[in-house]
Design a protein around this motif. Structure first.
Motif, PDB file in Angstrom:
ATOM      1  N   ILE A   1       0.839  -1.202   0.000  1.00  0.00           N
ATOM      2  CA  ILE A   1       0.000   0.000   0.000  1.00  0.00           C
ATOM      3  C   ILE A   1       0.876   1.255   0.000  1.00  0.00           C
ATOM      4  O   ILE A   1       0.615   2.201  -0.739  1.00  0.00           O
ATOM      5  N   GLY A   2       1.934   1.238   0.785  1.00  0.00           N
ATOM      6  CA  GLY A   2       2.833   2.391   0.846  1.00  0.00           C
ATOM      7  C   GLY A   2       2.250   3.514   1.690  1.00  0.00           C
ATOM      8  O   GLY A   2       1.082   3.482   2.075  1.00  0.00           O
ATOM      9  N   ARG A   3       3.118   4.506   1.948  1.00  0.00           N
ATOM     10  CA  ARG A   3       2.665   5.632   2.767  1.00  0.00           C
ATOM     11  C   ARG A   3       1.526   6.368   2.065  1.00  0.00           C
ATOM     12  O   ARG A   3       1.676   6.747   0.904  1.00  0.00           O
ATOM     13  N   GLN A   4       0.428   6.509   2.752  1.00  0.00           N
ATOM     14  CA  GLN A   4      -0.785   7.155   2.208  1.00  0.00           C
ATOM     15  C   GLN A   4      -1.193   6.587   0.840  1.00  0.00           C
ATOM     16  O   GLN A   4      -1.660   7.307  -0.046  1.00  0.00           O
ATOM     17  N   GLY A   5      -0.974   5.302   0.695  1.00  0.00           N
ATOM     18  CA  GLY A   5      -1.423   4.650  -0.542  1.00  0.00           C
ATOM     19  C   GLY A   5      -0.547   4.940  -1.752  1.00  0.00           C
ATOM     20  O   GLY A   5      -0.926   4.662  -2.896  1.00  0.00           O
ATOM     21  N   SER A   6       0.676   5.452  -1.510  1.00  0.00           N
ATOM     22  CA  SER A   6       1.485   5.913  -2.647  1.00  0.00           C
ATOM     23  C   SER A   6       1.941   4.758  -3.544  1.00  0.00           C
ATOM     24  O   SER A   6       1.996   4.903  -4.771  1.00  0.00           O
ATOM     25  N   ILE A   7       2.278   3.611  -2.947  1.00  0.00           N
ATOM     26  CA  ILE A   7       2.806   2.516  -3.774  1.00  0.00           C
ATOM     27  C   ILE A   7       1.695   1.868  -4.599  1.00  0.00           C
ATOM     28  O   ILE A   7       1.838   1.660  -5.805  1.00  0.00           O
ATOM     29  N   ILE A   8       0.587   1.584  -3.951  1.00  0.00           N
ATOM     30  CA  ILE A   8      -0.490   0.918  -4.714  1.00  0.00           C
ATOM     31  C   ILE A   8      -1.021   1.844  -5.815  1.00  0.00           C
ATOM     32  O   ILE A   8      -1.397   1.394  -6.898  1.00  0.00           O
ATOM     33  N   LYS A   9      -0.963   3.135  -5.555  1.00  0.00           N
ATOM     34  CA  LYS A   9      -1.381   4.102  -6.588  1.00  0.00           C
ATOM     35  C   LYS A   9      -0.420   4.026  -7.780  1.00  0.00           C
ATOM     36  O   LYS A   9      -0.837   4.011  -8.937  1.00  0.00           O
ATOM     37  N   ARG A  10       0.891   3.939  -7.464  1.00  0.00           N
ATOM     38  CA  ARG A  10       1.872   3.867  -8.541  1.00  0.00           C
ATOM     39  C   ARG A  10       1.718   2.566  -9.346  1.00  0.00           C
ATOM     40  O   ARG A  10       1.821   2.545 -10.568  1.00  0.00           O
ATOM     41  N   ILE A  11       1.457   1.457  -8.624  1.00  0.00           N
ATOM     42  CA  ILE A  11       1.253   0.168  -9.305  1.00  0.00           C
ATOM     43  C   ILE A  11       0.085   0.310 -10.297  1.00  0.00           C
ATOM     44  O   ILE A  11       0.172  -0.086 -11.457  1.00  0.00           O
TER      45      ILE A  11
ATOM     46  N   GLN B   1      -9.159  -1.333 -10.331  1.00  0.00           N
ATOM     47  CA  GLN B   1      -9.383  -1.156  -8.891  1.00  0.00           C
ATOM     48  C   GLN B   1      -8.570  -2.244  -8.211  1.00  0.00           C
ATOM     49  O   GLN B   1      -8.799  -3.437  -8.456  1.00  0.00           O
ATOM     50  N   LEU B   2      -7.604  -1.818  -7.393  1.00  0.00           N
ATOM     51  CA  LEU B   2      -6.717  -2.796  -6.750  1.00  0.00           C
ATOM     52  C   LEU B   2      -6.908  -2.774  -5.248  1.00  0.00           C
ATOM     53  O   LEU B   2      -7.045  -1.705  -4.643  1.00  0.00           O
ATOM     54  N   GLN B   3      -6.887  -3.960  -4.663  1.00  0.00           N
ATOM     55  CA  GLN B   3      -7.003  -4.072  -3.223  1.00  0.00           C
ATOM     56  C   GLN B   3      -5.969  -5.088  -2.744  1.00  0.00           C
ATOM     57  O   GLN B   3      -5.735  -6.080  -3.446  1.00  0.00           O
ATOM     58  N   VAL B   4      -5.372  -4.837  -1.598  1.00  0.00           N
ATOM     59  CA  VAL B   4      -4.390  -5.797  -1.084  1.00  0.00           C
ATOM     60  C   VAL B   4      -5.090  -6.715  -0.090  1.00  0.00           C
ATOM     61  O   VAL B   4      -5.827  -6.254   0.778  1.00  0.00           O
ATOM     62  N   ARG B   5      -4.874  -8.010  -0.246  1.00  0.00           N
ATOM     63  CA  ARG B   5      -5.509  -8.981   0.656  1.00  0.00           C
ATOM     64  C   ARG B   5      -4.431  -9.863   1.282  1.00  0.00           C
ATOM     65  O   ARG B   5      -3.518 -10.317   0.592  1.00  0.00           O
TER      66      ARG B   5
END
Ligand SMILES: Nc1nc2c(ncn2[C@@H]2O[C@H](COP(=O)(O)OP(=O)(O)OP(=O)(O)O)[C@@H](O)[C@H]2O)c(=O)[nH]1
Ligand SMILES: [Mg+2]
Length: 291
Positions: free
Chosen positions: A241-251, A270-274
């Motif tokens: 997810i990264g800080r404030q969602g930064s990594i998942i946003k970049r992915i 739409q991505l979600q980490v499980r």
């Protein structure tokens, strides 16, 4: 009569099998990363020429280990070998041939007549193709050899020529404008996985999987597709997810940018980490991911 052949690309992890498939097909067909065991399924890429068609099957890196995930991956390799006409055995000229290379050469030694050996990464200053030749010649006597660079596309035409020279006569199996037969949602999920690996591999080299959830096409033609990124622990979830969602946003953004090049309709992810602590050990999870 044209020629056609199914050609399995086989070799140790990270030798450049997927890079080569993409270079041959002129498009991103199979995802690539510096992390071993990036490829987890048999992925087809097709090239069509006036003389016929070659259907390449990219396979997971051949790796000896008793872990469940590795056993599954090895099954895919062995199944692919049994299903194809020709075998393209790829060796990395920058690495010493070790025990694993011995095991592959031994496995292929009964198939000499349908093997082409490609010695890859000759662009790298560390490459020692002659050492690889010394390894190959006594083990696969008579097999054709070509030295190549998948990244710089060196000698790929010679490689294609050698493969056609061994290909049997046969029909064009695919229309000539098709370069892969992957389902769109599988391909989209693979790109998400590539971007997830690229953005997190220093912390979690092996722990990521991507699972398709659902998709729908809106009236305006945009495809909405939802995927889960699977990790094994909460700490890994935080990394993805990264800080404030930064990594998942970049992915998401990097995957969407690549998808723009590959599909002729817009795709929104739409991505979600499980967290699934057991996905690498669970038969049902592995069956959903590796098939
Ligand atoms: N210098 C150089 N690097 C290469 C070449 N081909 C591939 N690579 C690099 O090798 C690494 C692994 O490439 P992949 O194509 O993912 O290798 P693979 O054999 O498909 O790996 P697995 O799917 O994990 O088995 C990447 O960092 C590539 O950029 C090449 O011709 N020259
Ligand atoms: Mg690969």
């Amino acid at each position: 009569m044209p020629k056609s052949a199914f050609v399995a690309i086989i070799g140790r992890p990270s030798v450049g099998k997927s890079t080569l498939l993409n270079a041959l097909c002129g498009a991103k067909v199979s995802i690539v990363s510096s992390v071993p065991q990036t490829t987890r399924n048999a992925i087809r890429g097709i090239i069509t020429r006036p003389e016929g068609q070659l259907i390449f099957v990219d396979t997971p890196g051949y790796h000896i280990s008793d872990k469940k995930l590795n056993l599954r991956l090895r099954e895919i390799v062995l199944r692919s070998l049994s299903e194809v006409d020709l075998i393209l055995y790829l060796i990395d000229a920058t690495r010493e041939p070790g025990k694993e290379e011995e095991a592959i050469a031994e496995l292929l030694s009964k198939d000499i007549h349908r093997i082409v050996v490609a010695i890859n990464k000759i662009d790298d200053p560390e490459a020692r193709p002659l050492l690889i030749e010394e390894f190959i010649i006594p083990r696969l006597r008579g097999a054709k050899r070509v030295s190549i660079s998948a990244v710089e596309k060196t000698n790929l035409e010679s490689l294609i020529e050698v493969l056609f020279s061994l290909a049997p006569e046969g029909p064009f199996w695919y229309p000539e404008d098709i370069y892969t037969d992957q389902e769109p949602v599988f391909r989209i999920g693979e790109l998400v996985r590539e971007k997830a690996i690229l953005n997190t591999y220093q912390e979690l080299p092996h722990a990521i999987a991507v699972e398709y959830r659902e998709s729908s096409k809106r009236a305006d033609g945009v495809l909405f597709a939802r995927f889960d990124i699977l990790v094994e622990r909460d700490s890994q979830k935080a990394i993805v997810i990264g800080r404030q969602g930064s990594i998942i946003k970049r992915i998401r953004e990097e995957a969407e940018a690549d998808l723009k090049e590959l599909f002729d309709y817009p795709i929104k992810l739409q991505l979600q980490v499980r967290v699934d602590p057991d996905w690498r050990k669970s038969d049902s999870a592995l069956s959903r991911i590796i098939f």
